[in-house]
Scaffold this motif. Sequence first.
Motif, PDB file in Angstrom:
ATOM      1  N   ARG A 140       0.816  -1.213   0.000  1.00 46.20           N
ATOM      2  CA  ARG A 140       0.000   0.000   0.000  1.00 46.20           C
ATOM      3  C   ARG A 140       0.857   1.274   0.000  1.00 46.20           C
ATOM      4  N   ARG A 142       0.353   5.406   0.120  1.00 46.13           N
ATOM      5  CA  ARG A 142      -0.562   6.520   0.359  1.00 46.13           C
ATOM      6  C   ARG A 142      -0.060   7.761  -0.377  1.00 46.13           C
ATOM      7  N   THR A 162      -5.409   9.407  -0.946  1.00 44.79           N
ATOM      8  CA  THR A 162      -5.850   8.102  -1.424  1.00 44.79           C
ATOM      9  C   THR A 162      -4.767   7.074  -1.150  1.00 44.79           C
ATOM     10  N   ILE A 164      -3.181   3.568  -2.756  1.00 44.78           N
ATOM     11  CA  ILE A 164      -3.108   2.679  -3.917  1.00 44.78           C
ATOM     12  C   ILE A 164      -2.493   1.351  -3.466  1.00 44.78           C
ATOM     13  N   GLU A 165      -3.151   0.258  -3.825  1.00 45.18           N
ATOM     14  CA  GLU A 165      -2.664  -1.052  -3.403  1.00 45.18           C
ATOM     15  C   GLU A 165      -2.321  -1.910  -4.618  1.00 45.18           C
ATOM     16  N   ARG A 166      -1.152  -2.539  -4.545  1.00 46.14           N
ATOM     17  CA  ARG A 166      -0.711  -3.461  -5.598  1.00 46.14           C
ATOM     18  C   ARG A 166       0.029  -4.621  -4.946  1.00 46.14           C
ATOM     19  N   TRP A 169       4.848  -4.106  -6.535  1.00 49.39           N
ATOM     20  CA  TRP A 169       5.162  -2.778  -7.089  1.00 49.39           C
ATOM     21  C   TRP A 169       6.370  -2.813  -8.020  1.00 49.39           C
ATOM     22  N   ILE A 177      -2.084   4.080 -12.734  1.00 49.47           N
ATOM     23  CA  ILE A 177      -3.000   4.682 -11.766  1.00 49.47           C
ATOM     24  C   ILE A 177      -3.890   5.677 -12.494  1.00 49.47           C
ATOM     25  N   GLN A 181      -8.807   6.521  -9.334  1.00 45.84           N
ATOM     26  CA  GLN A 181      -8.079   6.015  -8.171  1.00 45.84           C
ATOM     27  C   GLN A 181      -7.522   7.144  -7.302  1.00 45.84           C
ATOM     28  N   LEU A 182      -7.490   8.356  -7.828  1.00 43.42           N
ATOM     29  CA  LEU A 182      -6.977   9.498  -7.067  1.00 43.42           C
ATOM     30  C   LEU A 182      -8.079  10.224  -6.305  1.00 43.42           C
TER      31      LEU A 182
END
Length: 537
Positions: A140, A142, A162, A164-166, A169, A177, A181-182
């Motif tokens: 994650r 941020r 926000t 963002i999870e991946r 990475w 993105i 997603q923002l």
Amino acid sequence: MTHPLIIRRVLGDRPFAEVGEPRTAAEDPRHGHIVVGGNIGAIRWPSLGTAAIDRWPQYRIGVYRADDLSCRHLHHSYWPVNSIDFHPSLPLAAVGTGRYDGSWDFDGELLLVDLESGTVTTALEERREVLAVEWLDDRRLRLQVSPEDRDSDHAFTHAFETVIEREDWSAAADRIIGYRQLIGPRVRRVHPPDAEHAHDLLRDRGAGATVGWTLRRQVWAAETLDDGRVLAALQGARLECWRPSGELQWAVPDLDGGRQIHVCADQRSAWVHVRHTGRLTESGWRRAGNLVQRIALDDGRSLEEFDPGHAVTFTAGRGGWLAVREAWPARDQGQTVLLTPDNTEAARFTLPNHDFFAARRGSEPLFVQRPEGQAASGRQWVVAIALEETDGSPSVRRLFPLEWDGDRTMHLFAGPGIQVGNDALIYAATLHDHRGLLSQNSFVVRRRLAGGAPQWVYGTDQPVTALDGDDETVFAAHRSGRIVAIDASNGSPRWERDLHVAGLPVVPLSLTVPRAGRLLIGTVDGRILDCETSTGP
């Protein structure tokens, strides 16, 4: 010599030189890296009368080894770095960049920098200022991002947060993105850390090096003396002097820094000029102003100085004559001061509708005469000041139109130049329209002083930042970092080389040829390269 350009020594070198002035810095002790976001500054002045140089990526991201402070990777950025954070386990840094464009948008990007390979991934699908990045765990990230534009509610006080999870990475691709997603909760806008934090980190890490970190920026001018010393005017120093041994003899500190150097005929002193901006200093608020000063070259003390009341430029003639001219049109027309080789004032006169022309080694001081009134489409002329007439106002003599192709309608910007022999002028020029710099529309041209007939034209994609040479060879430095040696007689390139220091690209900003076989180059990042050259391929 196997290479036509060899750097024999580097003056002003220090750790972290490649990024210019650091704005943000972070250290990853697990993988032994330091990442620095910096600003190497502008590469042109004044705003008028110089080759048009725009869309310049003046920001840098450097990846350094923490043990020896060597730069492993160097990347350009069009926006300043706001935040850096390291992945908890991968050799990967998230870098948030961006700023308000001053008009409407908050532009920037999120970069994922592989610390080992140097690969950079641009993660956002669309441009957006990224104010802060923080890894919460391996998966994650941020982000805090600005609104798209100033029309958003609380655009300058709040931002969106926000996460963002991946899963992995390290496998992230470009533009993964998207806009949706923002979208996140509105939070109070964070501000980038004070640049002094980055300065302190670099100063602390550089303390153990042979040469510690010091802030140096654009070398606007460099000259040599007959005794082997080197002079430089740069952002941060009005003038500095280096001994032949490579040791700094003295420096006159100045936050705004000198812009040009005119070495007096006896080489015992030199004239410099500075445009001071209003700023808060340790002793209080310093007002904006302008300074023209003559400095003793034995110890850097001031011999004489005056405030012309406006920004100025220097234009010299052979034999030591110097014209001190306003840098750009002022509301109250400034006066041009003509100084003799012994530094006495020969004349003071008004020179309307004339712009700075950075032409070296001229028999007489040269300028570019603008069209009178509002006739923007009128011709610009290269003109000379008659030095033999010093009673009252010296006469101004038109030599030829700046533009050699009468069929072109786009504006031509004059760049640096030199006079070769007694009969020719070689100078750089750039065509420009409202869309910006055009491909294959930067030139170096040789023209006869009598009538202006072009003898040859050398075309290039990149604007010329500096130019000097002699009757045999002209050296042109380009914004791209390329140095081109041009045959002065026919305009054919003798050789071309991209400029590198320790394997990393550098951008030349100033250039002088003290003698055949030697080239002195001032860089945008504050270094002075003392080079040996040949005219062979």
